[in-house]
Design a protein around this motif. Structure first.
Motif, mmCIF file in Angstrom:
data_model
loop_
_atom_site.group_PDB
_atom_site.id
_atom_site.type_symbol
_atom_site.label_atom_id
_atom_site.label_comp_id
_atom_site.label_asym_id
_atom_site.label_seq_id
_atom_site.Cartn_x
_atom_site.Cartn_y
_atom_site.Cartn_z
ATOM 1 N N UNK A 1 0.820 -1.215 0.000
ATOM 2 C CA UNK A 1 0.000 0.000 0.000
ATOM 3 C C UNK A 1 0.853 1.265 0.000
ATOM 4 N N UNK A 2 1.942 1.220 -0.774
ATOM 5 C CA UNK A 2 2.846 2.375 -0.825
ATOM 6 C C UNK A 2 2.571 3.278 -2.020
ATOM 7 N N UNK A 3 1.541 2.961 -2.787
ATOM 8 C CA UNK A 3 1.156 3.844 -3.883
ATOM 9 C C UNK A 3 1.565 3.378 -5.264
ATOM 10 N N UNK A 4 2.301 2.279 -5.371
ATOM 11 C CA UNK A 4 2.654 1.777 -6.688
ATOM 12 C C UNK A 4 1.502 0.937 -7.244
ATOM 13 N N UNK A 5 1.481 0.766 -8.546
ATOM 14 C CA UNK A 5 0.393 0.063 -9.221
ATOM 15 C C UNK A 5 0.918 -1.197 -9.906
ATOM 16 N N UNK A 6 -0.005 -1.973 -10.444
ATOM 17 C CA UNK A 6 0.391 -3.153 -11.210
ATOM 18 C C UNK A 6 1.213 -2.743 -12.425
ATOM 19 N N UNK A 7 0.882 -1.598 -13.003
ATOM 20 C CA UNK A 7 1.656 -1.107 -14.142
ATOM 21 C C UNK A 7 3.106 -0.824 -13.736
ATOM 22 N N UNK A 8 3.298 -0.316 -12.524
ATOM 23 C CA UNK A 8 4.653 -0.077 -12.027
ATOM 24 C C UNK A 8 5.421 -1.397 -11.878
ATOM 25 N N UNK A 9 4.733 -2.422 -11.372
ATOM 26 C CA UNK A 9 5.363 -3.737 -11.226
ATOM 27 C C UNK A 9 5.823 -4.251 -12.583
ATOM 28 N N UNK A 10 4.936 -4.159 -13.581
ATOM 29 C CA UNK A 10 5.267 -4.646 -14.921
ATOM 30 C C UNK A 10 6.425 -3.871 -15.530
ATOM 31 N N UNK A 11 6.386 -2.548 -15.378
ATOM 32 C CA UNK A 11 7.471 -1.723 -15.910
ATOM 33 C C UNK A 11 8.807 -2.054 -15.240
ATOM 34 N N UNK A 12 8.762 -2.258 -13.947
ATOM 35 C CA UNK A 12 9.988 -2.599 -13.216
ATOM 36 C C UNK A 12 10.502 -3.969 -13.658
ATOM 37 N N UNK A 13 9.582 -4.918 -13.826
ATOM 38 C CA UNK A 13 9.978 -6.252 -14.281
ATOM 39 C C UNK A 13 10.664 -6.179 -15.643
ATOM 40 N N UNK A 14 10.171 -5.320 -16.523
ATOM 41 C CA UNK A 14 10.806 -5.150 -17.832
ATOM 42 C C UNK A 14 12.199 -4.543 -17.691
ATOM 43 N N UNK A 15 12.345 -3.630 -16.722
ATOM 44 C CA UNK A 15 13.627 -2.953 -16.523
ATOM 45 C C UNK A 15 14.726 -3.904 -16.082
ATOM 46 N N UNK A 16 14.337 -4.986 -15.393
ATOM 47 C CA UNK A 16 15.355 -5.934 -14.905
ATOM 48 C C UNK A 16 15.343 -7.246 -15.696
ATOM 49 N N UNK A 17 14.715 -7.243 -16.872
ATOM 50 C CA UNK A 17 14.892 -8.397 -17.760
ATOM 51 C C UNK A 17 16.362 -8.454 -18.168
ATOM 52 N N UNK A 18 16.857 -9.673 -18.303
ATOM 53 C CA UNK A 18 18.272 -9.848 -18.610
ATOM 54 C C UNK A 18 19.142 -9.969 -17.376
ATOM 55 N N UNK A 19 18.596 -9.649 -16.198
ATOM 56 C CA UNK A 19 19.327 -9.873 -14.946
ATOM 57 C C UNK A 19 19.276 -11.374 -14.685
ATOM 58 N N UNK A 20 20.397 -12.026 -14.877
ATOM 59 C CA UNK A 20 20.393 -13.486 -14.867
ATOM 60 C C UNK A 20 21.625 -14.024 -14.146
ATOM 61 N N UNK A 21 21.856 -15.319 -14.326
ATOM 62 C CA UNK A 21 22.927 -16.025 -13.625
ATOM 63 C C UNK A 21 23.789 -16.763 -14.647
ATOM 64 N N UNK A 22 25.106 -16.662 -14.492
ATOM 65 C CA UNK A 22 26.017 -17.334 -15.396
ATOM 66 C C UNK A 22 25.853 -18.842 -15.361
ATOM 67 N N UNK A 23 25.988 -19.468 -16.502
ATOM 68 C CA UNK A 23 25.809 -20.909 -16.628
ATOM 69 C C UNK A 23 27.155 -21.613 -16.717
ATOM 70 N N UNK A 24 27.412 -22.503 -15.764
ATOM 71 C CA UNK A 24 28.646 -23.290 -15.800
ATOM 72 C C UNK A 24 28.664 -24.164 -17.042
#
Length: 450
Positions: free
Chosen positions: A206-229
């Protein structure tokens, strides 16, 4: 004579007295606590996230070779590790961390470390998480324990344990280069990490962010991943440009035009400095250390310092220590199972138990890294005061008392000081055995509360 403030410092802000802290009565309690605000030390244990990935890779290769009969594959299997090896190695890091907490002369530092480990909770959901979970707190939380919150936040969100736990390692932007080439059945955008960062790690519900904010943030951190041995990549955080969603992102009315990994970092930095984050994290800190109903005056003072310093944790936590309301003589917090176990071991001079620390905490209901949800373990009296929970404590106290050597009365006096009630002392003296006397102390209200 040891004062009530001295014992408040030990029990409310630390994990209780031990033999080493019994000579601190001439030390200023507030100064003693503030002196402990240092980065958490690296434990003398060689289990880390890189080794966890390598061992898991060997394990998966061994499992694959079981389906074939070639000599080369059988040799690979024989040289590899088992699931039990991985579980045992990871568990050793957990037990070493608890052992450090029992033995340390900086119990406030250890409690603050445990607080943030629970704030950024990850759970054992599969073998990779069993291997990785305990490395998160050692590699991301410990080094950033008393620095800027934004540095702690970024380190945690980029750690392999958090990325895998909240399914971000395969999150793909819908308009990324990878998405344009992928098959329909392959995975796309995942919002788990973005949602939990906003709801749990920073702003709060209840801090004032919306579902649209969640989606936008999720898009911003796409590609944040883990190296593959398997691909010959270094295990750890990796940014995959081909999976990243291009373009600007707008979150809570602010636009971010940075490129690549810098976009997510910029968002996390702003979130770390946001007033709602300050209020959320400071309230949780006061709830953990002082009272289930955090006194507003303490929280407000800490928030003021947070905004003044852009979230310098050392200065923010110092505000809590310096506030008069933090030193009420009334004990308002019921110890969690972890609190109870660690403080009992410190009071009684026990650093190794049978069963070991992990199994003991499982019996008491607070297995490390097993909260089962990103919210972590609850931090209020209601959660831990139910009949089943209290019965587990009684049974454990009776067992624990049987492995302790020492004078129960002296142990109680050293552990509780002026908070030791005359009626508890009388019951200890009248006990039929040393184990019974110690169980009485451990289950006394003054030991159960902090």
């Amino acid at each position: 004579m040891k004062t009530a403030n001295y014992y408040t410092a030990l029990n409310r802000f630390g994990y209780g007295a031990n033999v080493d802290t019994s000579n601190l009565e001439k030390v200023d309690p507030k100064a003693w606590l503030i002196s402990q605000l240092q980065a958490y030390p690296k434990l003398d244990n060689d289990w880390n996230s890189s080794r966890a990935f390598e061992q898991h890779y060997l394990y998966t290769q061994a499992k694959k070779s079981e389906k074939n009969n070639s000599m080369a594959e059988m040799n690979t299997m024989m040289q590899s590790v088992s699931r039990k090896d991985i579980v045992t190695a990871a568990k050793s890091l957990v037990n070493d961390s608890i052992k450090y907490t029992i033995e340390t002369d900086k119990p406030f530092q250890a409690r603050l470390f445990d607080f943030f480990s629970n704030h950024f909770s990850v759970s054992y959901s599969n073998l990779p998480m069993i291997a990785l979970a305990p490395t998160l707190e050692q590699e991301a939380i410990g080094p950033n324990l008393v620095g800027q919150f934004e540095d702690l936040l970024i380190a945690v969100e980029q750690h392999p344990a958090m990325l895998i736990y909240l399914n971000n390692e395969f999150s793909v932007g819908p308009n990324s280069r990878f998405a344009k080439k992928r098959k329909k059945q392959q995975k796309g955008l995942n919002e788990n990490l973005a949602r939990e960062i906003l709801e749990l790690h920073t702003l709060g519900v209840k801090a004032g962010y919306t579902q649209a904010d969640v989606t936008e943030f999720a898009k911003a951190i796409t590609g944040w991943s883990v190296g593959s041995v398997r691909r010959g990549e270094e295990p750890g955080f990796i940014f995959r440009q081909q999976a990243h969603e291009p373009g600007k992102r707008t979150i809570m009315s602010k636009s971010y035009r940075q490129t690549g990994v810098n976009k997510g970092v910029a968002i996390l930095t702003d979130l770390a400095r946001h007033p709602k984050t300050a209020k959320h994290v400071c309230s949780k800190l006061v709830k953990h250390f002082v009272a289930d109903e955090p006194p507003a005056a303490i929280v407000e003072s800490m928030v003021e310092k947070w905004l003044e310093t852009n979230g310098n944790l050392k200065q923010v936590v110092t505000r809590m220590i310096e506030h008069p309301q933090s030193w009420s003589s009334e004990r308002l917090k019921l110890k969690s199972p972890r609190d109870l176990f660690v403080s009992a071991c410190r009071a009684c001079g026990v650093n190794r138990t049978r069963p070991d620390a992990t199994k003991t905490l499982m019996v008491l209901g607070q297995t490390p890294f097993n909260a089962g949800a990103p919210t972590g373990y609850s931090d209020d009296k209601q959660t831990w005061s139910g009949p089943r929970s209290m019965m587990s404590r009684i049974e454990w106290a009776e067992h624990f008392g049987g492995v302790v050597k020492g004078n129960p009365q002296k142990i109680a006096e050293n552990a509780l000081g002026p908070f030791l009630r005359p009626q508890t002392l009388t019951q200890i003296r009248r006990a039929e055995s040393i184990p019974q006397a110690l169980a009485i102390m451990l289950m006394s209200p003054e030991f159960q509360m902090r």
